[in-house]
Each structure stands twice: as structure tokens, then as C-alpha cells.
Write an enzyme that holds these catalytic residues in place. Structure first.
Site, PDB file in Angstrom:
ATOM      1  N   LYS A   1      -2.050  -1.516  -3.928  1.00  0.00           N
ATOM      2  CA  LYS A   1      -2.941  -0.359  -3.863  1.00  0.00           C
ATOM      3  C   LYS A   1      -2.121   0.920  -3.879  1.00  0.00           C
ATOM      4  O   LYS A   1      -1.165   1.010  -3.125  1.00  0.00           O
ATOM      5  CB  LYS A   1      -3.747  -0.445  -2.571  1.00  0.00           C
ATOM      6  CG  LYS A   1      -4.662   0.722  -2.332  1.00  0.00           C
ATOM      7  CD  LYS A   1      -5.240   0.643  -0.955  1.00  0.00           C
ATOM      8  CE  LYS A   1      -6.052   1.893  -0.716  1.00  0.00           C
ATOM      9  NZ  LYS A   1      -6.485   2.030   0.634  1.00  0.00           N
TER      10      LYS A   1
ATOM     11  N   LYS B   1       0.857  -1.180   0.000  1.00  0.00           N
ATOM     12  CA  LYS B   1       0.000   0.000   0.000  1.00  0.00           C
ATOM     13  C   LYS B   1       0.893   1.230   0.000  1.00  0.00           C
ATOM     14  O   LYS B   1       1.669   1.456   0.929  1.00  0.00           O
ATOM     15  CB  LYS B   1      -0.914  -0.009   1.221  1.00  0.00           C
ATOM     16  CG  LYS B   1      -1.804   1.227   1.294  1.00  0.00           C
ATOM     17  CD  LYS B   1      -2.813   1.142   2.425  1.00  0.00           C
ATOM     18  CE  LYS B   1      -3.605   2.430   2.517  1.00  0.00           C
ATOM     19  NZ  LYS B   1      -4.616   2.384   3.576  1.00  0.00           N
TER      20      LYS B   1
HETATM   21  C1  PBG Z   1      -7.619   3.349   5.342  1.00  0.00           C
HETATM   22  C2  PBG Z   1      -7.838   3.286   3.890  1.00  0.00           C
HETATM   23  C3  PBG Z   1      -7.617   4.273   2.896  1.00  0.00           C
HETATM   24  C4  PBG Z   1      -8.118   3.730   1.706  1.00  0.00           C
HETATM   25  C5  PBG Z   1      -8.581   2.468   1.986  1.00  0.00           C
HETATM   26  N1  PBG Z   1      -8.389   2.190   3.340  1.00  0.00           N
HETATM   27  C6  PBG Z   1      -7.126   5.648   2.984  1.00  0.00           C
HETATM   28  C7  PBG Z   1      -5.779   5.975   3.404  1.00  0.00           C
HETATM   29  O1  PBG Z   1      -4.927   5.117   3.622  1.00  0.00           O
HETATM   30  O2  PBG Z   1      -5.563   7.170   3.546  1.00  0.00           O
HETATM   31  C8  PBG Z   1      -8.134   4.434   0.382  1.00  0.00           C
HETATM   32  C9  PBG Z   1      -9.181   3.996  -0.552  1.00  0.00           C
HETATM   33  C10 PBG Z   1      -9.445   4.902  -1.693  1.00  0.00           C
HETATM   34  O3  PBG Z   1      -8.774   5.921  -1.912  1.00  0.00           O
HETATM   35  O4  PBG Z   1     -10.385   4.588  -2.433  1.00  0.00           O
HETATM   36  N2  PBG Z   1      -6.329   3.326   5.774  1.00  0.00           N
END
Ligand code: PBG
Length: 330
Positions: A255, A202
Site C-alpha cells: 500500500k 505500507k
Molecule cells: C490508517 C489508514 C490509512 C489508510 C488506511 N488505513 C491512513 C494513514 O495511514 O494515514 C489510507 C487509505 C487511503 O488513503 O485510501 N492508518
């Protein structure tokens, strides 16, 4: 007089032969999207009779539980196979107390979903940022995000979701050892059969912007760079994935999706677990905005983008486009 040219057009290189007719093109198509590939992310909020559109994500809403119940029924009927739940509670505190409350928003939403549509795969996001007053994904001390101290909360959250009936838990906090902590938590509470989809690679991404509006989860100070990955790193992404696999992940994730398809391909080639991609909020918003301006054809661009995730090696696609795509590919 010009000499007649001997054809050097090799017969076997006439690639257009297979392109002339739609049926023929379909026969040789290498990649296809099906309803089974998709997970639809949804947001639930407190209150009643709330269906609030997220302005930066046209077509996406936050639902209070009563309207969520209706929506889940409709989605399941229309062919959606899996959903991913995010909670946007009114009450937030330093310790993310509502994240692992048995009567919390997400726990209730899970129970509703399993009651209304038991066949729908109910996935839950495991992260503290929507529940902390500071908006970070772990506990804070002296301005630092604590790793090991946050693990127990994440494990408790996962156990409470499993207890509510979640089919799959998806940790996204990017704390080291979160998969191990959650696996242990689930196992010691009788949930050995509940799998983990790890947000392994991520990246710290600008593409999450609209989501933070949706989930009201923007960090109140600093950024997420001390736990989410640097977008420029490939080898580190493979290390992250390897660590999660070692700790017991059942599905690995990359992601965001669009700018990270090289990582998806590499993950597919190096690991034998199912690979998921998260087609994040900013990726969705870009297409919506351009389409609303009449600059692109939404359907063809969206299908091309989503198809390319599969071509890159993804088995599972988490996308806000899920209900629309399922309709398009029927
Ligand atoms: C929570 C999380 C996030 C997303 C999914 N789970 C945001 C972040 O890490 O700031 C992002 C999903 C999206 O942008 O569609 N940590």
C-alpha cells in the site's frame, strides 16, 4: 530498378492476428478482473441519517449506522463480495478508548453488516489513528509514538472486532510485532479461525491525503515517517513482509498500489501468501478529478489501472472503485 525484397516478416511474428476480433482478444487475454477480487472500503460515523460526501473523494461517503445498514444491503445485492470498515467517531481521546469499546462504532457496524448480509466478507481496519485525539496510529509519550505499549490496544481492538463478527482483521498501524500481538490476542480469546491481512509494506505516502479528510485522522503534529515506510525502499519492504509472515499473517499487503507495482511483483515472486494491494484515496481522487474535467475517460482508465494491479501479481484489490467496477464488468 529496385530489387524485390524477400519478406523477412516471419509468419510466426504476426501478432496482430489475435487482435482483430473481440472474441479472439478475449480468448487470449492473460489477466481478468472479477468481483471476487475486490474489497470495498467504507466509512461509518456517529449520528443519524448521515450520508456525507467526502469532497476529495467524489462518490464516497461517511454513513451513520442507520444509512450504513441500507447501503450494505444494496451493495451486497449488487454483487459486492467484501467490505473494509473504518470508523470516524465523534469522540476521540489520547488512548483511543473507542477503538476497542464493544459498543463502538465499528463494532456496531460489523454486527449490522453480518446481520444484513452474512455472506458479505466483513474486513475491519485495525489502527488507532481514527480514534486518537492526536491522530497517530499508536500511543504517544513525549512526542514519540510508542511501539510495544500500543500493541495491547491493537490486539484488544482486533479481539473486539472478532467478537462483533468480523471475518478478517487488517492491521494498518505499522507497529513492529503488531501481527504477533494480534494473533496471540485472537488465539487466546477463541478466535483461532479469524485470519489476519497484514498491511505489511505500507509506505509513508502523500497519496493518503483524501483518506485523512474522510477519516478525520490527520496527525495533529509531526508525520507518520517514524512508523510507515520510506517510499524509496524495496529491500526493506521485503523484510517487513517476511516479519509479518513469520508472525502469522495470512494475507500480505502492499500500500499504496499505483506507484508500488514493482513491490507487488516482488512480493508475489518471493512469497506464497495471497497478496493484496490497496488502491488508496489519492489514486482514486486523481482519476475522478481528471475525469470530471473531461481530460480522461474514467471507465477505461480505472479498468486499466485496476487490471494492472492483477497483472503485477495482486490477488486482492482494495479499491473505492469496487461498486463501479463490479457494475462495469458484469
Ligand atoms: C490508517 C489508514 C490509512 C489508510 C488506511 N488505513 C491512513 C494513514 O495511514 O494515514 C489510507 C487509505 C487511503 O488513503 O485510501 N492508518
Amino acid at each position: 530498378m529496385t530489387e524485390s525484397r524477400t519478406p523477412h516478416y516471419e509468419s510466426s511474428h504476426r501478432l496482430r492476428r489475435l487482435r482483430h476480433k473481440p472474441g479472439m482478444r478475449a480468448l487470449v487475454r492473460e489477466t481478468a478482473l472479477t468481483a471476487d477480487d475486490f474489497i470495498y472500503p467504507m466509512f461509518v460515523c456517529d449520528g443519524e441519517n448521515q450520508k456525507v460526501e467526502i469532497s476529495s473523494m467524489p462518490g464516497q461517503h461517511r454513513f451513520s449506522l442507520d444509512l450504513f445498514e441500507e447501503e450494505v444491503g444494496k451493495l451486497a445485492e449488487s454483487g459486492v463480495r467484501s467490505i473494509l470498515l473504518f470508523g470516524v467517531p465523534d469522540h476521540k481521546d489520547e488512548k483511543a478508548s473507542s477503538a476497542f469499546d464493544e459498543e463502538g462504532l465499528v463494532q456496531k457496524a460489523i454486527r449490522i453488516s453480518k446481520e444484513i448480509a452474512p455472506q458479505l466478507v466483513c474486513v475491519s481496519d485495525i489502527c488507532l489513528c481514527e480514534f486518537t485525539s492526536h491522530g497517530h496510529c499508536g500511543l504517544i509519550e513525549n512526542g514519540d509514538v510508542l511501539n510495544d505499549e500500543s500493541l495491547e490496544l491493537l490486539a484488544n481492538m482486533a479481539v473486539s472486532h472478532a467478537r462483533a463478527g468480523a471475518d478478517l482483521v487488517a492491521p494498518s498501524a505499522m507497529m513492529d510485532f503488531q501481527i504477533e500481538a494480534i494473533r496471540n490476542g485472537l488465539d487466546s480469546n477463541g478466535f483461532r479461525e479469524i485470519p489476519i491481512m497484514a498491511y505489511s509494506a505500507k509506505f509513508s505516502s502523500g497519496f493518503y491525503g483524501p483518506f485523512r479528510e474522510a477519516a478525520n485522522s490527520a496527525p495533529q503534529f509531526g508525520d507518520r515517517k517514524s512508523y510507515q515506510m520510506d517510499p524509496m525502499n524495496t529491500r526493506e519492504a521485503m523484510r517487513e513482509i517476511a516479519c509479518d509472515v513469520e508472525q502469522g499473517a495470512d494475507i500480505i499487503m502492499v500500500k499504496p498500489a499505483l506507484s508500488y507495482m514493482d513491490i507487488v511483483r516482488k512480493a508475489r515472486d518471493e512469497f506464497n501468501l495471497p497478496v493484496a494491494v490497496y488502491n488508496v484515496s489519492g489514486e482514486y481522487a486523481m482519476i475522478k478529478a481528471a475525469a470530471q474535467n473531461g481530460w480522461i475517460d474514467e471507465r477505461s482508465v480505472a479498468l486499466e489501472m485496476l487490471g494492472s494491479f492483477k497483472r503485477a501479481g495482486a490477488d486482492i484489490i482494495i479499491s473505492y472503485y469496487t461498486p463501479e467496477v463490479i457494475n462495469w464488468i458484469k
